[in-house]
Design a protein around this motif. Structure first.
Motif, PDB file in Angstrom:
ATOM      1  N   ALA A 248       6.423  -0.686  68.839  1.00 58.30           N
ATOM      2  CA  ALA A 248       7.021   0.587  68.401  1.00 58.30           C
ATOM      3  C   ALA A 248       7.428   0.443  66.934  1.00 58.30           C
ATOM      4  CB  ALA A 248       8.226   0.917  69.259  1.00 58.30           C
ATOM      5  N   SER A 249       7.456   1.571  66.245  1.00 62.25           N
ATOM      6  CA  SER A 249       7.857   1.550  64.836  1.00 62.25           C
ATOM      7  C   SER A 249       8.884   2.657  64.594  1.00 62.25           C
ATOM      8  CB  SER A 249       6.637   1.721  63.935  1.00 62.25           C
ATOM      9  OG  SER A 249       6.031   2.977  64.179  1.00 62.25           O
ATOM     10  N   VAL A 250       9.419   2.658  63.430  1.00 67.78           N
ATOM     11  CA  VAL A 250      10.414   3.663  63.049  1.00 67.78           C
ATOM     12  C   VAL A 250       9.919   4.346  61.783  1.00 67.78           C
ATOM     13  CG1 VAL A 250      12.792   4.020  62.300  1.00 67.78           C
ATOM     14  CG2 VAL A 250      12.293   2.283  64.017  1.00 67.78           C
ATOM     15  N   ARG A 251      10.033   5.664  61.748  1.00 67.68           N
ATOM     16  CA  ARG A 251       9.672   6.388  60.533  1.00 67.68           C
ATOM     17  C   ARG A 251      10.860   7.271  60.133  1.00 67.68           C
ATOM     18  NH1 ARG A 251       6.460   9.926  63.955  1.00 67.68           N
ATOM     19  NH2 ARG A 251       7.405  11.980  63.825  1.00 67.68           N
ATOM     20  N   THR A 252      10.936   7.579  58.875  1.00 66.82           N
ATOM     21  CA  THR A 252      12.018   8.402  58.345  1.00 66.82           C
ATOM     22  C   THR A 252      11.516   9.830  58.187  1.00 66.82           C
ATOM     23  OG1 THR A 252      12.906   6.503  57.147  1.00 66.82           O
ATOM     24  CG2 THR A 252      13.610   8.684  56.406  1.00 66.82           C
ATOM     25  N   GLU A 253      12.271  10.775  58.728  1.00 73.18           N
ATOM     26  CA  GLU A 253      11.962  12.196  58.577  1.00 73.18           C
ATOM     27  C   GLU A 253      13.114  12.864  57.849  1.00 73.18           C
ATOM     28  OE1 GLU A 253      11.201  14.019  62.349  1.00 73.18           O
ATOM     29  OE2 GLU A 253       9.340  12.901  62.659  1.00 73.18           O
ATOM     30  N   THR A 254      12.775  13.692  56.880  1.00 79.70           N
ATOM     31  CA  THR A 254      13.774  14.424  56.114  1.00 79.70           C
ATOM     32  C   THR A 254      13.471  15.905  56.212  1.00 79.70           C
ATOM     33  OG1 THR A 254      13.966  12.563  54.582  1.00 79.70           O
ATOM     34  CG2 THR A 254      14.803  14.683  53.823  1.00 79.70           C
ATOM     35  N   HIS A 255      14.497  16.706  56.480  1.00 83.58           N
ATOM     36  CA  HIS A 255      14.315  18.161  56.523  1.00 83.58           C
ATOM     37  C   HIS A 255      15.601  18.851  56.073  1.00 83.58           C
ATOM     38  CE1 HIS A 255      15.878  17.059  60.504  1.00 83.58           C
ATOM     39  NE2 HIS A 255      16.454  18.226  60.501  1.00 83.58           N
ATOM     40  N   GLN A 256      15.446  20.112  55.738  1.00 86.88           N
ATOM     41  CA  GLN A 256      16.575  20.942  55.305  1.00 86.88           C
ATOM     42  C   GLN A 256      17.131  21.696  56.510  1.00 86.88           C
ATOM     43  OE1 GLN A 256      17.719  21.415  51.936  1.00 86.88           O
ATOM     44  NE2 GLN A 256      16.506  19.582  51.620  1.00 86.88           N
ATOM     45  N   ARG A 257      18.443  21.854  56.528  1.00 86.03           N
ATOM     46  CA  ARG A 257      19.087  22.616  57.601  1.00 86.03           C
ATOM     47  C   ARG A 257      20.083  23.584  56.967  1.00 86.03           C
ATOM     48  NH1 ARG A 257      23.203  19.965  61.813  1.00 86.03           N
ATOM     49  NH2 ARG A 257      24.359  19.892  59.887  1.00 86.03           N
ATOM     50  N   MET A 258      20.041  24.851  57.402  1.00 80.55           N
ATOM     51  CA  MET A 258      20.976  25.839  56.882  1.00 80.55           C
ATOM     52  C   MET A 258      22.323  25.651  57.588  1.00 80.55           C
ATOM     53  SD  MET A 258      20.965  30.027  56.763  1.00 80.55           S
ATOM     54  CE  MET A 258      19.320  30.120  56.173  1.00 80.55           C
ATOM     55  N   VAL A 259      23.356  25.473  56.785  1.00 77.33           N
ATOM     56  CA  VAL A 259      24.702  25.316  57.314  1.00 77.33           C
ATOM     57  C   VAL A 259      25.386  26.679  57.384  1.00 77.33           C
ATOM     58  CG1 VAL A 259      26.957  24.254  56.899  1.00 77.33           C
ATOM     59  CG2 VAL A 259      24.865  22.983  56.399  1.00 77.33           C
ATOM     60  N   ARG A 260      25.139  27.515  56.360  1.00 80.88           N
ATOM     61  CA  ARG A 260      25.742  28.845  56.307  1.00 80.88           C
ATOM     62  C   ARG A 260      24.745  29.790  55.655  1.00 80.88           C
ATOM     63  NH1 ARG A 260      30.171  28.982  52.151  1.00 80.88           N
ATOM     64  NH2 ARG A 260      28.433  29.502  50.807  1.00 80.88           N
ATOM     65  N   PRO A 261      24.457  30.926  56.272  1.00 81.62           N
ATOM     66  CA  PRO A 261      23.532  31.877  55.643  1.00 81.62           C
ATOM     67  C   PRO A 261      24.195  32.593  54.457  1.00 81.62           C
ATOM     68  CG  PRO A 261      24.400  32.797  57.671  1.00 81.62           C
ATOM     69  CD  PRO A 261      24.925  31.393  57.571  1.00 81.62           C
ATOM     70  N   ARG A 262      23.368  33.155  53.589  1.00 76.05           N
ATOM     71  CA  ARG A 262      23.866  33.960  52.470  1.00 76.05           C
ATOM     72  C   ARG A 262      24.580  35.163  53.057  1.00 76.05           C
ATOM     73  NH1 ARG A 262      22.555  38.602  50.060  1.00 76.05           N
ATOM     74  NH2 ARG A 262      22.730  38.788  47.799  1.00 76.05           N
ATOM     75  N   ARG A 263      25.721  35.511  52.448  1.00 78.15           N
ATOM     76  CA  ARG A 263      26.426  36.693  52.940  1.00 78.15           C
ATOM     77  C   ARG A 263      27.262  37.296  51.823  1.00 78.15           C
ATOM     78  NH1 ARG A 263      31.897  35.189  55.674  1.00 78.15           N
ATOM     79  NH2 ARG A 263      32.297  33.188  54.716  1.00 78.15           N
ATOM     80  N   GLU A 264      27.544  38.554  51.989  1.00 70.75           N
ATOM     81  CA  GLU A 264      28.385  39.265  51.046  1.00 70.75           C
ATOM     82  C   GLU A 264      29.734  39.488  51.713  1.00 70.75           C
ATOM     83  OE1 GLU A 264      27.320  42.772  48.174  1.00 70.75           O
ATOM     84  OE2 GLU A 264      27.756  43.587  50.159  1.00 70.75           O
ATOM     85  N   VAL A 265      30.801  39.206  50.983  1.00 70.54           N
ATOM     86  CA  VAL A 265      32.140  39.447  51.503  1.00 70.54           C
ATOM     87  C   VAL A 265      32.888  40.360  50.536  1.00 70.54           C
ATOM     88  CG1 VAL A 265      32.294  37.277  52.795  1.00 70.54           C
ATOM     89  CG2 VAL A 265      33.088  37.353  50.435  1.00 70.54           C
ATOM     90  N   TRP A 266      33.795  41.105  51.075  1.00 70.52           N
ATOM     91  CA  TRP A 266      34.623  42.022  50.312  1.00 70.52           C
ATOM     92  C   TRP A 266      36.075  41.615  50.492  1.00 70.52           C
ATOM     93  CZ3 TRP A 266      32.798  46.283  47.529  1.00 70.52           C
ATOM     94  CH2 TRP A 266      31.427  46.525  47.655  1.00 70.52           C
TER      95      TRP A 266
END
Length: 165
Positions: free
Chosen positions: A72-90
């Motif tokens: 067995a081997s190990v490989r590194t995977e990198t990805h982006q994850r959204m923590v908070r979506p774009r939003r408008e606040v008033w």
């Protein structure tokens, strides 16, 4: 004679029994945010702020199962994850009728921010980059990442009375 060490411990214990005086409101500004454009009542002023989406990069080690007798081997995977979506606040801001934008109001704001250790420049009464950066630092720590002074923030700082609309 009572040793100084015992007196100090007793004094600290009694100090812990004294209730702290809470700031006006709960100290956070996020509760005063609206997610849709409000219908302002007479005497109310509002500001919109676009909060950008927040992403993080996630790097994981993934085990690749053995195939054809290979280990067995190990490989590194990198990805982006959204923590908070774009939003408008008033949020509500201090209206010009209550002094917003005047040199006196700005100087009072600068003194209040200086007293809290987030503004180090001289008190000038000018809404400059240093003042805006201090506003952002102070408000961001309370849940509102904006350089526009919110009405609730001004109330917490004690520079406008709680009765202003």
């Amino acid at each position: 004679m009572i040793p100084l060490r015992i007196i100090m411990v007793g004094a600290l214990a009694l100090a812990g029994c004294t209730p702290a005086v809470p700031p006006p409101g709960d100290g956070t500004l996020a509760a005063a945010l609206a997610t849709a454009a409000p219908e302002p009542a007479p005497g109310e002023c509002w500001h919109a702020e676009v909060l950008p989406a927040l992403f993080e990069t996630v790097t994981e080690q993934v085990v690749v199962p053995a195939a054809n007798g290979a280990p067995a081997s190990v490989r590194t995977e990198t990805h982006q994850r959204m923590v908070r979506p774009r939003r408008e606040v008033w949020f509500r801001v201090v209206c010009p009728a209550q002094g917003a934008g005047t040199p006196d109001f700005t100087a009072t704001l600068q003194r209040a921010l200086k007293a809290r250790g987030v503004y180090a420049a001289p008190v000038t009464g000018v809404m400059d980059g240093e003042t805006r950066a201090a506003i952002r630092r102070w408000q961001a720590a309370r849940g509102l990442d904006s350089d526009e002074m919110s009405l609730e923030g001004a109330r917490v700082l004690g520079i406008v009375p709680g009765g202003f609309k």
